[in-house]
Motif scaffolding. Structure first.
Motif, PDB file in Angstrom:
ATOM      1  N   LEU A 118      -4.676   8.150   7.987  1.00 25.38           N
ATOM      2  CA  LEU A 118      -4.443   9.013   6.826  1.00 25.38           C
ATOM      3  C   LEU A 118      -4.637   8.254   5.523  1.00 25.38           C
ATOM      4  CD1 LEU A 118      -1.337  11.048   8.016  1.00 25.38           C
ATOM      5  CD2 LEU A 118      -3.602  11.967   7.469  1.00 25.38           C
ATOM      6  N   VAL A 119      -4.150   7.024   5.456  1.00 26.59           N
ATOM      7  CA  VAL A 119      -4.312   6.228   4.237  1.00 26.59           C
ATOM      8  C   VAL A 119      -5.790   5.929   4.008  1.00 26.59           C
ATOM      9  CG1 VAL A 119      -3.819   3.999   3.142  1.00 26.59           C
ATOM     10  CG2 VAL A 119      -1.970   5.290   4.230  1.00 26.59           C
ATOM     11  N   SER A 120      -6.519   5.664   5.072  1.00 27.57           N
ATOM     12  CA  SER A 120      -7.958   5.426   4.938  1.00 27.57           C
ATOM     13  C   SER A 120      -8.662   6.660   4.385  1.00 27.57           C
ATOM     14  CB  SER A 120      -8.540   5.037   6.301  1.00 27.57           C
ATOM     15  OG  SER A 120      -9.919   4.815   6.196  1.00 27.57           O
ATOM     16  N   THR A 121      -8.310   7.836   4.891  1.00 28.71           N
ATOM     17  CA  THR A 121      -8.882   9.085   4.384  1.00 28.71           C
ATOM     18  C   THR A 121      -8.487   9.288   2.929  1.00 28.71           C
ATOM     19  OG1 THR A 121      -8.849  10.075   6.584  1.00 28.71           O
ATOM     20  CG2 THR A 121      -8.953  11.597   4.706  1.00 28.71           C
ATOM     21  N   ARG A 122      -7.223   9.031   2.602  1.00 30.78           N
ATOM     22  CA  ARG A 122      -6.751   9.178   1.227  1.00 30.78           C
ATOM     23  C   ARG A 122      -7.517   8.247   0.297  1.00 30.78           C
ATOM     24  NH1 ARG A 122      -4.016   8.016  -3.091  1.00 30.78           N
ATOM     25  NH2 ARG A 122      -2.302   9.302  -3.856  1.00 30.78           N
ATOM     26  N   LYS A 123      -7.765   7.033   0.766  1.00 29.39           N
ATOM     27  CA  LYS A 123      -8.488   6.039  -0.045  1.00 29.39           C
ATOM     28  C   LYS A 123      -9.897   6.541  -0.375  1.00 29.39           C
ATOM     29  CE  LYS A 123      -9.818   1.173   0.077  1.00 29.39           C
ATOM     30  NZ  LYS A 123      -9.833  -0.048   0.876  1.00 29.39           N
ATOM     31  N   PRO A 147      14.503   4.932  -2.967  1.00 28.87           N
ATOM     32  CA  PRO A 147      13.823   3.887  -3.747  1.00 28.87           C
ATOM     33  C   PRO A 147      12.703   3.178  -2.983  1.00 28.87           C
ATOM     34  CG  PRO A 147      16.197   3.715  -4.003  1.00 28.87           C
ATOM     35  CD  PRO A 147      15.944   4.757  -2.948  1.00 28.87           C
ATOM     36  N   ARG A 148      12.869   2.981  -1.705  1.00 27.13           N
ATOM     37  CA  ARG A 148      11.807   2.335  -0.928  1.00 27.13           C
ATOM     38  C   ARG A 148      10.578   3.234  -0.818  1.00 27.13           C
ATOM     39  NH1 ARG A 148      12.895  -2.960  -1.059  1.00 27.13           N
ATOM     40  NH2 ARG A 148      14.915  -3.407  -0.163  1.00 27.13           N
ATOM     41  N   GLY A 149      10.783   4.545  -0.908  1.00 26.10           N
ATOM     42  CA  GLY A 149       9.651   5.459  -0.927  1.00 26.10           C
ATOM     43  C   GLY A 149       8.775   5.238  -2.144  1.00 26.10           C
ATOM     44  N   ALA A 150       9.411   4.942  -3.280  1.00 26.44           N
ATOM     45  CA  ALA A 150       8.646   4.638  -4.494  1.00 26.44           C
ATOM     46  C   ALA A 150       7.804   3.383  -4.287  1.00 26.44           C
ATOM     47  CB  ALA A 150       9.587   4.464  -5.681  1.00 26.44           C
ATOM     48  N   GLU A 151       8.345   2.411  -3.584  1.00 23.69           N
ATOM     49  CA  GLU A 151       7.585   1.178  -3.309  1.00 23.69           C
ATOM     50  C   GLU A 151       6.375   1.472  -2.425  1.00 23.69           C
ATOM     51  OE1 GLU A 151      10.131  -1.916  -1.779  1.00 23.69           O
ATOM     52  OE2 GLU A 151      11.641  -1.542  -3.321  1.00 23.69           O
ATOM     53  N   ILE A 152       6.572   2.333  -1.435  1.00 19.60           N
ATOM     54  CA  ILE A 152       5.455   2.706  -0.563  1.00 19.60           C
ATOM     55  C   ILE A 152       4.390   3.435  -1.378  1.00 19.60           C
ATOM     56  CG2 ILE A 152       4.751   4.132   1.404  1.00 19.60           C
ATOM     57  CD1 ILE A 152       7.613   3.620   2.536  1.00 19.60           C
ATOM     58  N   ALA A 153       4.816   4.360  -2.225  1.00 18.16           N
ATOM     59  CA  ALA A 153       3.866   5.099  -3.066  1.00 18.16           C
ATOM     60  C   ALA A 153       3.064   4.147  -3.941  1.00 18.16           C
ATOM     61  CB  ALA A 153       4.607   6.125  -3.921  1.00 18.16           C
ATOM     62  N   LEU A 154       3.732   3.188  -4.548  1.00 18.97           N
ATOM     63  CA  LEU A 154       3.026   2.216  -5.389  1.00 18.97           C
ATOM     64  C   LEU A 154       1.990   1.444  -4.586  1.00 18.97           C
ATOM     65  CD1 LEU A 154       5.959   0.895  -7.585  1.00 18.97           C
ATOM     66  CD2 LEU A 154       3.887   2.030  -8.409  1.00 18.97           C
ATOM     67  N   ALA A 155       2.360   1.051  -3.372  1.00 21.65           N
ATOM     68  CA  ALA A 155       1.420   0.302  -2.521  1.00 21.65           C
ATOM     69  C   ALA A 155       0.214   1.170  -2.152  1.00 21.65           C
ATOM     70  CB  ALA A 155       2.136  -0.197  -1.259  1.00 21.65           C
ATOM     71  N   VAL A 156       0.458   2.424  -1.791  1.00 20.09           N
ATOM     72  CA  VAL A 156      -0.636   3.337  -1.443  1.00 20.09           C
ATOM     73  C   VAL A 156      -1.536   3.570  -2.653  1.00 20.09           C
ATOM     74  CG1 VAL A 156      -1.188   5.706  -0.744  1.00 20.09           C
ATOM     75  CG2 VAL A 156       0.598   4.435   0.470  1.00 20.09           C
ATOM     76  N   LEU A 157      -0.928   3.832  -3.802  1.00 19.20           N
ATOM     77  CA  LEU A 157      -1.732   4.059  -5.007  1.00 19.20           C
ATOM     78  C   LEU A 157      -2.558   2.830  -5.375  1.00 19.20           C
ATOM     79  CD1 LEU A 157       0.903   6.012  -7.105  1.00 19.20           C
ATOM     80  CD2 LEU A 157      -1.261   6.913  -6.233  1.00 19.20           C
TER      81      LEU A 157
END
Length: 113
Positions: free
Chosen positions: A54-59, A95-105
């Motif tokens: 999914l992350v690859s597709t999002r990228k 808060p850890r969700g925000a960290e994941i979002a930052l990494a994905v973005l």
């Protein structure tokens, strides 16, 4: 052993061949009860593989959006949209969700000039 992720994917695939409308808020999948560590690890490994796909597709989708925005004379990154994405991850996962979002973005932005 039933794979919850496969079950929801199969249900979606059974619909029409037209492109699916994007979901704005996905309902959490039911969490299976496991009877062994190996079964739990297998399910976790399966989820991890699906997340990577999914992350690859999002990228790739993000790359295309950035290219279209640049062709139209706009910026590659829209900070307001990114802030909304980060907030949605934090709202759902804490808060850890925000960290994941930052990494994905960060991963999906590609190489900024």
């Amino acid at each position: 052993m039933t794979n919850v992720v496969d079950a929801s994917s199969s249900a979606a695939a059974a619909g029409s061949a037209a492109p699916a409308e994007p979901e704005t808020a996905a309902a959490p999948a039911a969490v299976p009860t496991i009877s062994s560590i190996d079964e739990g690890r297998h399910l976790i490994d399966d989820i991890d593989a699906r997340l990577r796909a999914l992350v690859s597709t999002r990228k790739e989708l993000s790359r295309q959006v950035q290219a279209l925005r640049a062709e139209a004379g706009g910026p590659r990154v829209q900070h307001g949209r990114e802030n909304a994405i980060i907030s949605s991850w934090a709202d759902e996962l804490g808060p850890r969700g925000a960290e994941i979002a930052l990494a994905v973005l960060t991963l999906c932005r590609g190489n900024l000039p």
